[in-house]
Motif scaffolding. Sequence first.
Motif, short mmCIF file in Angstrom:
data_model
loop_
_atom_site.label_atom_id
_atom_site.label_comp_id
_atom_site.label_asym_id
_atom_site.label_seq_id
_atom_site.Cartn_x
_atom_site.Cartn_y
_atom_site.Cartn_z
N TRP A 83 0.94 -1.06 0.05
CA TRP A 83 0.28 -0.10 0.14
C TRP A 83 0.97 1.24 -0.04
O TRP A 83 0.49 2.19 -0.87
CB TRP A 83 -1.00 -0.01 1.12
N GLY A 84 1.72 1.26 0.89
CA GLY A 84 2.64 2.42 0.91
C GLY A 84 3.58 2.80 -0.19
O GLY A 84 3.50 3.94 -0.72
N ARG A 85 3.95 2.09 -0.82
CA ARG A 85 4.73 1.76 -1.76
C ARG A 85 4.03 2.53 -3.03
O ARG A 85 4.22 3.32 -3.94
CB ARG A 85 5.40 0.41 -2.25
N VAL A 86 2.88 1.80 -3.39
CA VAL A 86 2.04 2.28 -4.39
C VAL A 86 1.45 3.74 -4.39
O VAL A 86 1.51 4.46 -5.32
CB VAL A 86 0.82 1.54 -4.41
N VAL A 87 1.03 3.93 -3.35
CA VAL A 87 0.55 5.26 -2.90
C VAL A 87 1.90 6.41 -3.15
O VAL A 87 1.51 7.35 -3.64
CB VAL A 87 -0.10 5.70 -1.66
N ALA A 88 2.78 6.01 -2.43
CA ALA A 88 4.03 6.87 -2.42
C ALA A 88 4.35 7.46 -4.09
O ALA A 88 4.85 8.29 -4.25
CB ALA A 88 5.12 6.42 -1.73
N THR A 89 4.40 6.08 -4.71
CA THR A 89 4.57 6.17 -6.39
C THR A 89 3.73 7.06 -7.09
O THR A 89 4.07 8.04 -7.86
CB THR A 89 4.97 4.74 -6.87
N LEU A 90 2.64 6.95 -6.96
CA LEU A 90 1.34 7.80 -7.47
C LEU A 90 1.54 9.00 -7.05
O LEU A 90 1.33 9.97 -7.87
CB LEU A 90 0.10 7.23 -7.15
N THR A 115 0.42 10.40 8.05
CA THR A 115 1.48 9.45 8.00
C THR A 115 0.66 7.88 8.05
O THR A 115 1.05 6.97 7.27
CB THR A 115 2.67 9.25 9.24
N LEU A 116 0.04 7.85 8.82
CA LEU A 116 -0.95 6.69 8.97
C LEU A 116 -1.68 6.37 7.78
O LEU A 116 -2.16 5.12 7.25
CB LEU A 116 -1.96 6.82 10.19
N ARG A 117 -2.42 7.48 7.23
CA ARG A 117 -3.29 7.34 6.03
C ARG A 117 -2.61 6.76 4.94
O ARG A 117 -3.04 5.92 4.06
CB ARG A 117 -4.14 8.66 5.68
N THR A 118 -1.44 7.55 4.51
CA THR A 118 -0.96 7.29 3.12
C THR A 118 0.07 5.96 3.34
O THR A 118 0.27 5.42 2.11
CB THR A 118 -0.14 8.54 2.80
N LEU A 119 0.67 5.81 4.35
CA LEU A 119 1.74 4.58 4.56
C LEU A 119 1.32 3.44 4.95
O LEU A 119 1.87 2.47 4.59
CB LEU A 119 3.02 5.19 5.40
N THR A 120 0.30 3.50 5.67
CA THR A 120 -0.30 2.13 6.17
C THR A 120 -1.66 1.71 5.66
O THR A 120 -2.04 0.46 5.63
CB THR A 120 -0.69 2.29 7.88
N GLY A 121 -2.55 2.50 5.07
CA GLY A 121 -3.85 2.21 4.36
C GLY A 121 -4.75 2.16 5.32
O GLY A 121 -5.97 1.74 5.00
N LEU A 122 -4.56 2.64 6.75
CA LEU A 122 -5.54 2.59 7.48
C LEU A 122 -6.70 3.57 6.97
O LEU A 122 -6.50 4.61 6.65
CB LEU A 122 -5.32 3.10 8.95
N THR A 123 -7.98 3.37 7.12
CA THR A 123 -9.00 4.11 6.72
C THR A 123 -9.10 5.67 7.71
O THR A 123 -8.63 5.56 8.99
CB THR A 123 -10.23 3.56 6.93
#
Length: 447
Positions: A33-40, A146-154
């Motif tokens: 999750w964190g890798r995909v969101v960070a790249t996008l 940090t929680l939202r973007t790197l861990t995918g917690l809602t």
Amino acid sequence: MSVEDGRSVHEVEHTAHTADVEDALARTFRAEWGRVVATLIRTTRDWDLAEECAQDAFAQAMARWPRDGVPTRPGAWIVTTARNRAIDRLRRSRVEAVKLREIARDLEYDEDCTHSPGDGFRDDRLRLIFTCCHPVLPLNVRVALTLRTLTGLTTAEIARAFLVSEAAMSKRLTRGKEKIRSAGIPYRVPSAELLPQRLPGVLAVLYLLFNGGYTATSTNQGADRSADRSADQSADPSPDLRPDLCAEALRLTRLLVGLMPDQPEIQGLLALMLLHHARREARTGPDGELVPLAEQDRDSWRREEIDEGVEVLEAALDHGEVGPYQLQATIAAYHATAASEQDTDWAAIAHLYRRLAEVSPSPVVELNRAVAVAMADGPEAGLKLVENLAADGELTGYHLLPAVRADLLRRLGRRDEAAGAYREALVLAATESERGYIARRLGEVTD
């Protein structure tokens, strides 16, 4: 043909297959999750679009993997699907073709996510951590982003963790993203000369996140209330455990260690978390009551985590640059490796607190030092330090100050004064477990 519970073999096989797919999805989500969101985010510069496309990719995986099977490289499948979704969304928005080509090029999947010495840091997750933890953002926003973007917690999960409404947390996240855009916060790791200034802020966010895992569920103030306290104390956090947040903090800190292996303070923080986390099951009793360190069942401490914490700490100390997290981890290691409270080297712990106060001055550190001094040199010596702290007024409203004072007065046999201090602590305590423990102690000096 049927099995003992009446289900057909086909039904059993289907259930097993579904469980395997769900497990693969869960593992992929945690890892990617964190890798995909960070790249996008890096390529589109659109935080909301990045999150939405990542969510769409996992939704497609949930629909297709049970039918088509789990891909050989599930992470690559997710990032490709998310990339294509982003391109489709941008194409419908009539984004320039050059931008689409740029995104298609930049979103190539790098499974190793390594960096070469000549290129500097290239992992998008590392860039994202420093962006989310930029000092221009309020601390509570840094933690939430940090929680939202790197861990995918809602948003709802983060709101529950920090005891605010989902609407309030949504506004907090939105304001943070808008601040990043309006302030032009760069999406990069700071330069070498700025890194020493910025890294402590990142580590403070991760440690606050870890402490948020112990935030009370019985107070309306929760983690936000303790933001200015928890990041610089090495005593046991409140035992109202949120294991999901503790696990995410550990995971992000491990990630940071892997991305920046030459930074001993990151290793020190990881060691500190592990040594605290190893004792999580002993911190509360069967009814959720607080169990102080001296009364904890040390056989229930997780020895594998203690061993790992000590190993990580030793690696950090080998660098020869001892910072506050390494000092706190060393204190935690003394506690975690002692056979009992009586066998604990309290003199060494008191000395370490003195060193910690020199490199990271804090009244909470001084309060912890007072406890260690009391254990090493007697309650009278510790009480003098506590009285000085009370006179300074910096810990006014902090329940542990009167609680520690009460305990020392109790040990000195000054029961009436101890009772008064326990009553003061009882009013200030924020959690049911803390109040229950203090009430029990109060009963011991008033019976």
